[in-house]
Design an enzyme around this catalytic site. Structure first.
Site, PDB file in Angstrom:
ATOM      1  N   SER A 112       0.825  -1.210   0.000  1.00 11.17           N
ATOM      2  CA  SER A 112       0.000   0.000   0.000  1.00 11.17           C
ATOM      3  C   SER A 112       0.867   1.270   0.000  1.00 11.17           C
ATOM      4  O   SER A 112       0.485   2.280  -0.592  1.00 11.17           O
ATOM      5  CB  SER A 112      -0.950   0.003   1.194  1.00 11.17           C
ATOM      6  OG  SER A 112      -0.239  -0.135   2.394  1.00 11.17           O
ATOM      7  N   ASP A 157       8.958  -2.849  -5.117  1.00 13.22           N
ATOM      8  CA  ASP A 157       7.524  -2.594  -4.985  1.00 13.22           C
ATOM      9  C   ASP A 157       7.103  -1.371  -5.807  1.00 13.22           C
ATOM     10  O   ASP A 157       6.039  -1.353  -6.429  1.00 13.22           O
ATOM     11  CB  ASP A 157       7.133  -2.424  -3.497  1.00 13.22           C
ATOM     12  CG  ASP A 157       8.081  -1.512  -2.720  1.00 13.22           C
ATOM     13  OD1 ASP A 157       9.099  -1.049  -3.287  1.00 13.22           O
ATOM     14  OD2 ASP A 157       7.808  -1.247  -1.535  1.00 13.22           O
TER      15      ASP A 157
END
Ligand code: MEV
Length: 328
Positions: A112, A157
């Site tokens: 996230s 990521d």
């Protein structure tokens, strides 16, 4: 003023975690749960951020957000980190109204932080005259994440959520190679607890400091494994890829980053017929992944839910999702 909306996917580490922090390769995929950032420029120099994780909106003048990003509340650090990079890149100091909303909880370790950083950058570019190419979004996003995380993070990521699909990633972003946009036959199991990524990265750093030669040699093996895994993905040879998941898990086990809950889910998945299984991410909690086929998927999913691990669940996600994009 009208809103610009951008969204970025979550991510799942497939193979190569920890070694990737030292510049070695990893394989990563984007998942179809998305983070959404809606943004509108303001006529004054105020930044106002709203999200479900904040009890009330955060507001501050641009000038008050130019210092170390650690000085702002944790819940808005990645958004402010992205704003700082954007202001520096463009030489602007505009205020914005920003609203974030996620289809996934940060508890699962699905990325996230990277997703909100990259979606904010894409929304900023979309709302202003400052076009940012994917390579710029990756560069600025990675710089923001390093600022927030005090220099910790390989950037895999940020690449996953910027470019989407399934990627080969090495050299802290020097090599980003798209492998496929097709979903992989994966089962994703949440182990019931959240991982502390930075603590685990420090734990592995200490191990490497104490055993530099052995650790560097074993990381080189992991790097070589990525080349084989890349080939297996390109040929869709999931039985072979499954074996590589198992080999990679053995190395992660040796680093002591696995947990009894992850071990139970991994062994259960293998016994239920998975081609292979391993933890995904830093370890210490979060998720495990298992490679399956159409026949073994239901039994592997059932085995994970019945493994007796408190809080464990099968996450319904599809891999190789599209990267960051502007929404209509
Ligand atoms: C965490 O999801 C993966 C690590 O390799 C850290 C990183 O690459 O930034 C442990």
């Amino acid at each position: 003023m009208s809103q610009t909306i951008a969204s970025a996917p979550g991510k799942l580490m497939l193979l190569g975690e920890h070694a990737v922090v030292y510049g070695h390769a990893c394989l990563v995929t984007a998942v179809n749960l998305r983070m959404r950032v809606a943004l509108a420029p303001r006529s004054d120099d105020t930044v106002r951020i709203q999200s479900a994780t904040l009890s009330e909106p955060f507001a501050a003048p641009v000038a008050g957000l130019r210092g170390p990003v650690q000085e702002v509340p944790e819940a808005v650090r990645f958004v402010v980190g992205a704003l700082q990079q954007f202001w520096d890149e463009t030489g602007t100091r505009t205020g914005f109204d920003i609203e974030t909303a996620s289809q996934f909880t940060h508890a699962y370790g699905l990325g996230s932080s990277a997703a909100v950083t990259v979606a904010t950058l894409q929304a900023l570019a979309g709302a202003t005259d400052h076009a940012l190419a994917p390579a710029d979004i990756f560069r600025l996003g990675y710089a923001a994440v390093l600022d927030v995380q005090s220099g910790i993070g390989s950037g895999f990521d940020v690449a996953a959520v910027t470019y989407g699909g399934t990627l080969y990633y090495a050299g802290r972003g020097a090599e980003i190679v798209p492998l496929t946009g097709e979903p992989l036959p994966l089962v994703v199991g949440y182990s019931g607890s959240k991982a502390q990524t930075t603590a685990l990265v420090r734990q592995v750093a200490k191990l490497r400091q104490e055993n530099p030669e052995a650790m560097d040699a074993s990381m080189q093996h992991v790097h070589d494994l990525m080349k084989e895994a890349e080939e297996a993905i390109l040929c869709k040879d999931y039985a072979r890829l499954g074996k590589m998941l198992d080999v990679n898990q053995a190395w992660l086990d040796a680093l002591s980053v696995s947990t009894p809950a992850l071990d139970t889910l991994i062994h259960t998945a293998r016994q239920a017929g998975a081609y292979g299984a391993k933890l995904s991410g830093a370890g210490g909690g979060d998720c495990m992944i298992a490679l399956v086929n159409a026949q073994t998927r239901p039994q592997v999913e059932l085995a994970i839910t019945q493994a007796g691990v408190p809080g464990a669940e099968v996450l319904s996600v599809e891999t190789s999702a599209p990267g960051v994009r502007l929404e209509a």
